[in-house]
Design a protein around this motif. Sequence first.
Motif, PDB file in Angstrom:
ATOM      1  N   ALA A 115       7.851 -23.924  -4.702  1.00 27.14           N
ATOM      2  CA  ALA A 115       7.540 -22.645  -4.398  1.00 27.14           C
ATOM      3  C   ALA A 115       6.516 -22.499  -3.605  1.00 27.14           C
ATOM      4  CB  ALA A 115       7.232 -21.835  -5.530  1.00 27.14           C
ATOM      5  N   VAL A 116       5.313 -23.158  -3.444  1.00 28.23           N
ATOM      6  CA  VAL A 116       4.179 -23.042  -2.781  1.00 28.23           C
ATOM      7  C   VAL A 116       4.474 -23.780  -1.339  1.00 28.23           C
ATOM      8  CG1 VAL A 116       1.869 -24.072  -2.650  1.00 28.23           C
ATOM      9  CG2 VAL A 116       2.683 -23.011  -4.716  1.00 28.23           C
ATOM     10  N   ALA A 117       5.232 -24.935  -1.588  1.00 25.71           N
ATOM     11  CA  ALA A 117       5.549 -25.762  -0.202  1.00 25.71           C
ATOM     12  C   ALA A 117       6.474 -24.917   0.629  1.00 25.71           C
ATOM     13  CB  ALA A 117       6.313 -26.856  -0.512  1.00 25.71           C
ATOM     14  N   ILE A 118       7.369 -23.987   0.135  1.00 26.17           N
ATOM     15  CA  ILE A 118       8.174 -23.282   0.850  1.00 26.17           C
ATOM     16  C   ILE A 118       7.670 -22.005   1.513  1.00 26.17           C
ATOM     17  CG2 ILE A 118      10.235 -21.318   0.626  1.00 26.17           C
ATOM     18  CD1 ILE A 118      11.380 -23.281  -1.431  1.00 26.17           C
ATOM     19  N   ILE A 119       6.487 -21.377   0.661  1.00 25.46           N
ATOM     20  CA  ILE A 119       5.830 -20.523   1.110  1.00 25.46           C
ATOM     21  C   ILE A 119       4.781 -20.985   2.302  1.00 25.46           C
ATOM     22  CG2 ILE A 119       3.891 -18.825   0.589  1.00 25.46           C
ATOM     23  CD1 ILE A 119       5.298 -18.442  -2.025  1.00 25.46           C
ATOM     24  N   CYS A 120       4.081 -22.032   2.253  1.00 25.59           N
ATOM     25  CA  CYS A 120       3.154 -22.505   3.361  1.00 25.59           C
ATOM     26  C   CYS A 120       4.050 -22.824   4.441  1.00 25.59           C
ATOM     27  CB  CYS A 120       2.503 -23.823   2.621  1.00 25.59           C
ATOM     28  SG  CYS A 120       1.305 -23.350   1.421  1.00 25.59           S
ATOM     29  N   LEU A 121       5.324 -23.515   4.235  1.00 27.60           N
ATOM     30  CA  LEU A 121       6.074 -23.954   5.574  1.00 27.60           C
ATOM     31  C   LEU A 121       6.686 -22.576   6.456  1.00 27.60           C
ATOM     32  CD1 LEU A 121       8.308 -26.708   4.241  1.00 27.60           C
ATOM     33  CD2 LEU A 121       6.586 -26.838   5.892  1.00 27.60           C
ATOM     34  N   CYS A 122       6.905 -21.724   5.696  1.00 25.81           N
ATOM     35  CA  CYS A 122       7.465 -20.287   6.317  1.00 25.81           C
ATOM     36  C   CYS A 122       6.172 -19.654   6.911  1.00 25.81           C
ATOM     37  CB  CYS A 122       7.740 -19.318   4.997  1.00 25.81           C
ATOM     38  SG  CYS A 122       9.373 -19.818   4.546  1.00 25.81           S
ATOM     39  N   ILE A 123       4.896 -19.812   6.234  1.00 27.00           N
ATOM     40  CA  ILE A 123       3.731 -19.224   7.070  1.00 27.00           C
ATOM     41  C   ILE A 123       3.317 -20.148   8.140  1.00 27.00           C
ATOM     42  CG2 ILE A 123       1.176 -18.899   6.704  1.00 27.00           C
ATOM     43  CD1 ILE A 123       1.771 -18.220   3.892  1.00 27.00           C
ATOM     44  N   ILE A 124       3.657 -21.329   8.144  1.00 27.86           N
ATOM     45  CA  ILE A 124       3.272 -22.362   9.301  1.00 27.86           C
ATOM     46  C   ILE A 124       4.290 -21.959  10.542  1.00 27.86           C
ATOM     47  CG2 ILE A 124       3.584 -24.614  10.175  1.00 27.86           C
ATOM     48  CD1 ILE A 124       2.452 -25.689   7.519  1.00 27.86           C
ATOM     49  N   ALA A 125       5.553 -21.644  10.280  1.00 29.38           N
ATOM     50  CA  ALA A 125       6.544 -21.372  11.264  1.00 29.38           C
ATOM     51  C   ALA A 125       6.204 -19.841  11.803  1.00 29.38           C
ATOM     52  CB  ALA A 125       7.911 -21.333  10.542  1.00 29.38           C
ATOM     53  N   VAL A 126       5.761 -19.105  11.048  1.00 29.14           N
ATOM     54  CA  VAL A 126       5.584 -17.852  11.703  1.00 29.14           C
ATOM     55  C   VAL A 126       4.298 -17.742  12.379  1.00 29.14           C
ATOM     56  CG1 VAL A 126       4.778 -15.383  11.023  1.00 29.14           C
ATOM     57  CG2 VAL A 126       6.627 -16.471   9.803  1.00 29.14           C
ATOM     58  N   VAL A 127       3.139 -18.498  12.084  1.00 23.51           N
ATOM     59  CA  VAL A 127       1.836 -18.689  12.797  1.00 23.51           C
ATOM     60  C   VAL A 127       2.423 -19.527  14.136  1.00 23.51           C
ATOM     61  CG1 VAL A 127      -0.391 -19.722  12.843  1.00 23.51           C
ATOM     62  CG2 VAL A 127       0.340 -18.416  11.115  1.00 23.51           C
ATOM     63  N   ALA A 128       3.241 -20.412  14.104  1.00 26.30           N
ATOM     64  CA  ALA A 128       3.363 -21.053  15.353  1.00 26.30           C
ATOM     65  C   ALA A 128       4.202 -20.284  16.478  1.00 26.30           C
ATOM     66  CB  ALA A 128       4.450 -22.293  15.099  1.00 26.30           C
ATOM     67  N   SER A 129       5.236 -19.455  15.583  1.00 26.11           N
ATOM     68  CA  SER A 129       5.831 -18.397  16.797  1.00 26.11           C
ATOM     69  C   SER A 129       4.817 -17.544  17.458  1.00 26.11           C
ATOM     70  CB  SER A 129       6.839 -17.631  15.710  1.00 26.11           C
ATOM     71  OG  SER A 129       7.820 -18.561  15.500  1.00 26.11           O
ATOM     72  N   VAL A 130       3.932 -16.880  16.589  1.00 22.81           N
ATOM     73  CA  VAL A 130       2.858 -15.938  17.188  1.00 22.81           C
ATOM     74  C   VAL A 130       1.687 -16.666  18.113  1.00 22.81           C
ATOM     75  CG1 VAL A 130       1.299 -14.277  16.543  1.00 22.81           C
ATOM     76  CG2 VAL A 130       3.368 -14.597  15.279  1.00 22.81           C
ATOM     77  N   GLN A 131       1.399 -17.766  17.728  1.00 23.93           N
ATOM     78  CA  GLN A 131       0.076 -18.197  18.377  1.00 23.93           C
ATOM     79  C   GLN A 131       0.452 -19.253  19.427  1.00 23.93           C
ATOM     80  OE1 GLN A 131      -3.055 -17.262  17.870  1.00 23.93           O
ATOM     81  NE2 GLN A 131      -1.957 -15.839  16.386  1.00 23.93           N
ATOM     82  N   THR A 132       1.566 -19.885  19.416  1.00 19.14           N
ATOM     83  CA  THR A 132       1.888 -21.081  20.355  1.00 19.14           C
ATOM     84  C   THR A 132       3.177 -20.803  21.215  1.00 19.14           C
ATOM     85  OG1 THR A 132       3.040 -22.536  18.819  1.00 19.14           O
ATOM     86  CG2 THR A 132       0.989 -22.773  18.782  1.00 19.14           C
ATOM     87  N   SER A 133       3.603 -21.620  22.392  1.00 20.52           N
ATOM     88  CA  SER A 133       4.713 -21.418  23.147  1.00 20.52           C
ATOM     89  C   SER A 133       5.380 -22.507  23.669  1.00 20.52           C
ATOM     90  CB  SER A 133       4.283 -20.466  24.159  1.00 20.52           C
ATOM     91  OG  SER A 133       3.260 -21.029  25.043  1.00 20.52           O
ATOM     92  N   GLY A 134       6.325 -22.615  23.749  1.00 16.61           N
ATOM     93  CA  GLY A 134       6.928 -23.725  24.670  1.00 16.61           C
ATOM     94  C   GLY A 134       7.282 -24.883  23.609  1.00 16.61           C
ATOM     95  N   LEU A 135       6.832 -26.062  24.392  1.00  9.63           N
ATOM     96  CA  LEU A 135       7.272 -27.224  23.457  1.00  9.63           C
ATOM     97  C   LEU A 135       6.325 -27.558  22.082  1.00  9.63           C
ATOM     98  CD1 LEU A 135       8.955 -29.798  23.263  1.00  9.63           C
ATOM     99  CD2 LEU A 135       7.139 -31.125  24.585  1.00  9.63           C
TER     100      LEU A 135
END
Length: 63
Positions: A12-32
């Motif tokens: 459960a903790v791993a799933i939540i962390c991975l989802c947060i990482i994906a959302v933060v990556a979408s907002v804070q980074t771009s491209g490759l």
Amino acid sequence: MMSLIQSKTFKAVAIICLCIIAVVASVQTSGLTRAVIELLAFGGLIALALAKPYIQQEINEEE
């Protein structure tokens, strides 16, 4: 170590962390960079989803 990885709480903790990482990556980074981070995060989610489910075995004391 394997019992920790297969526990409900860890998954459960791993799933939540991975989802947060994906959302933060979408907002804070771009491209490759964004694509690689999201690929790794969703790959981890798929690995957790396909992992052996947590099964708690009952102990029979009558035998």
